[in-house]
Design a protein around this motif. Structure first.
Motif, short mmCIF file in Angstrom:
data_model
loop_
_atom_site.label_atom_id
_atom_site.label_comp_id
_atom_site.label_asym_id
_atom_site.label_seq_id
_atom_site.Cartn_x
_atom_site.Cartn_y
_atom_site.Cartn_z
N LYS A 56 0.18 -0.87 -0.15
CA LYS A 56 0.22 -0.17 -0.11
C LYS A 56 0.55 1.15 -0.07
CE LYS A 56 -0.67 -0.01 4.87
NZ LYS A 56 -1.40 -0.13 6.35
N ASP A 57 2.12 1.16 0.63
CA ASP A 57 3.11 2.56 0.09
C ASP A 57 3.95 2.47 -0.88
OD1 ASP A 57 1.94 3.26 3.56
OD2 ASP A 57 3.83 1.73 4.15
N HIS A 58 3.80 1.59 -1.79
CA HIS A 58 4.64 0.89 -2.98
C HIS A 58 3.99 1.29 -4.12
CE1 HIS A 58 7.54 0.89 0.03
NE2 HIS A 58 8.13 1.97 -0.34
N ALA A 59 1.95 1.42 -4.34
CA ALA A 59 1.44 1.41 -5.53
C ALA A 59 2.63 0.81 -6.70
CB ALA A 59 -0.23 2.17 -5.68
N ARG A 60 3.02 1.66 -7.25
CA ARG A 60 3.66 0.96 -8.07
C ARG A 60 4.82 -0.22 -8.59
NH1 ARG A 60 4.64 6.42 -11.83
NH2 ARG A 60 2.53 7.04 -12.16
N GLY A 61 5.70 -0.29 -6.69
CA GLY A 61 6.00 -1.25 -5.89
C GLY A 61 7.48 -0.52 -6.45
N ILE A 62 8.78 -1.15 -5.78
CA ILE A 62 9.96 -1.37 -5.71
C ILE A 62 11.07 -1.87 -6.26
CG2 ILE A 62 9.28 0.93 -3.86
CD1 ILE A 62 10.39 -0.87 -1.99
N TRP A 63 12.21 -1.99 -6.76
CA TRP A 63 13.14 -3.10 -6.49
C TRP A 63 13.94 -2.89 -5.36
CZ3 TRP A 63 13.27 -7.05 -9.63
CH2 TRP A 63 12.67 -6.94 -10.84
N ARG A 64 14.45 -4.26 -4.91
CA ARG A 64 15.59 -3.89 -3.16
C ARG A 64 16.18 -5.03 -3.92
NH1 ARG A 64 11.15 -4.90 0.84
NH2 ARG A 64 10.97 -7.30 -0.21
N ARG A 65 17.62 -4.14 -3.12
CA ARG A 65 18.05 -5.28 -3.54
C ARG A 65 18.83 -5.54 -2.33
NH1 ARG A 65 23.73 -2.79 -6.89
NH2 ARG A 65 24.45 -1.37 -4.87
N SER A 66 19.72 -6.80 -2.14
CA SER A 66 20.30 -6.73 -1.14
C SER A 66 21.89 -7.64 -1.59
CB SER A 66 20.29 -7.79 0.06
OG SER A 66 20.49 -7.53 0.85
N PRO A 67 22.85 -7.11 -0.52
CA PRO A 67 24.44 -8.56 -0.79
C PRO A 67 23.85 -9.74 -0.46
CG PRO A 67 25.21 -6.32 0.10
CD PRO A 67 23.38 -6.51 -0.07
N LYS A 68 24.69 -10.61 -1.11
CA LYS A 68 23.96 -12.04 -1.16
C LYS A 68 24.47 -12.31 0.26
CE LYS A 68 25.54 -15.04 -4.45
NZ LYS A 68 25.69 -15.51 -5.54
N LYS A 69 25.70 -12.01 0.47
CA LYS A 69 26.34 -12.56 2.06
C LYS A 69 25.43 -11.80 3.05
CE LYS A 69 29.60 -8.05 1.89
NZ LYS A 69 30.96 -7.91 2.03
N ASN A 70 24.55 -11.12 2.97
CA ASN A 70 23.49 -10.07 4.06
C ASN A 70 22.49 -10.59 4.09
OD1 ASN A 70 25.88 -8.81 4.32
ND2 ASN A 70 25.17 -6.90 3.97
N THR A 71 21.81 -11.81 3.08
CA THR A 71 20.73 -12.18 2.71
C THR A 71 20.64 -13.98 3.56
OG1 THR A 71 21.06 -10.75 0.77
CG2 THR A 71 19.20 -12.36 0.74
#
Length: 126
Positions: free
Chosen positions: A101-116
């Motif tokens: 509901k806060d991101h109606a168009r959507g957002i791309w999220r990125r995270s380093p693989k080592k922190n996931t």
């Protein structure tokens, strides 16, 4: 068998050549998109067109029995924070597309693989 009588080239050794030429002719003679102007998402013409189409669609949908219950259930599911994240791994980063509901168009999220934190299934991601 009627198809072979209608199109006698199907099943022959020249069919792949025919298909290549046939498909190439479509790519060469591409038609111009009459709705290309809709890509200008902030233009008055685009906004007016979308609003008009939305009113037509809303009028048809709200006329369906049980529409409001279906709408409320779908909205609850859409805005739910209890979701499964579907990551994509590219190089050393994990990406996912998120809408709420806060991101109606959507957002791309990125995270380093080592922190996931993920459960790795052998052969699935790498």
């Amino acid at each position: 068998m009627k198809l072979f009588k209608t199109f006698p080239i199907i099943g022959t050794k020249n069919f792949s050549k025919f298909l290549t030429i046939f498909l190439f002719s479509f790519s060469v003679h591409a038609q111009e998109d009459p709705y290309l102007w809709l890509e200008e998402i902030d233009s008055k013409k685009s906004i007016d067109f979308v609003n008009k189409q939305s009113k037509i669609t809303e009028a048809k949908l709200t006329g369906v029995d049980g529409y409001q219950d279906i709408y409320n259930n779908c909205l609850e599911i859409l805005n739910s924070t209890d979701r499964i994240v579907y990551p994509s791994i590219y190089g050393e980063f994990v990406y996912n597309f998120w809408q709420d509901k806060d991101h109606a168009r959507g957002i791309w999220r990125r995270s380093p693989k080592k922190n996931t934190l993920m459960i790795i299934q052998p052969g699935r991601y790498f």
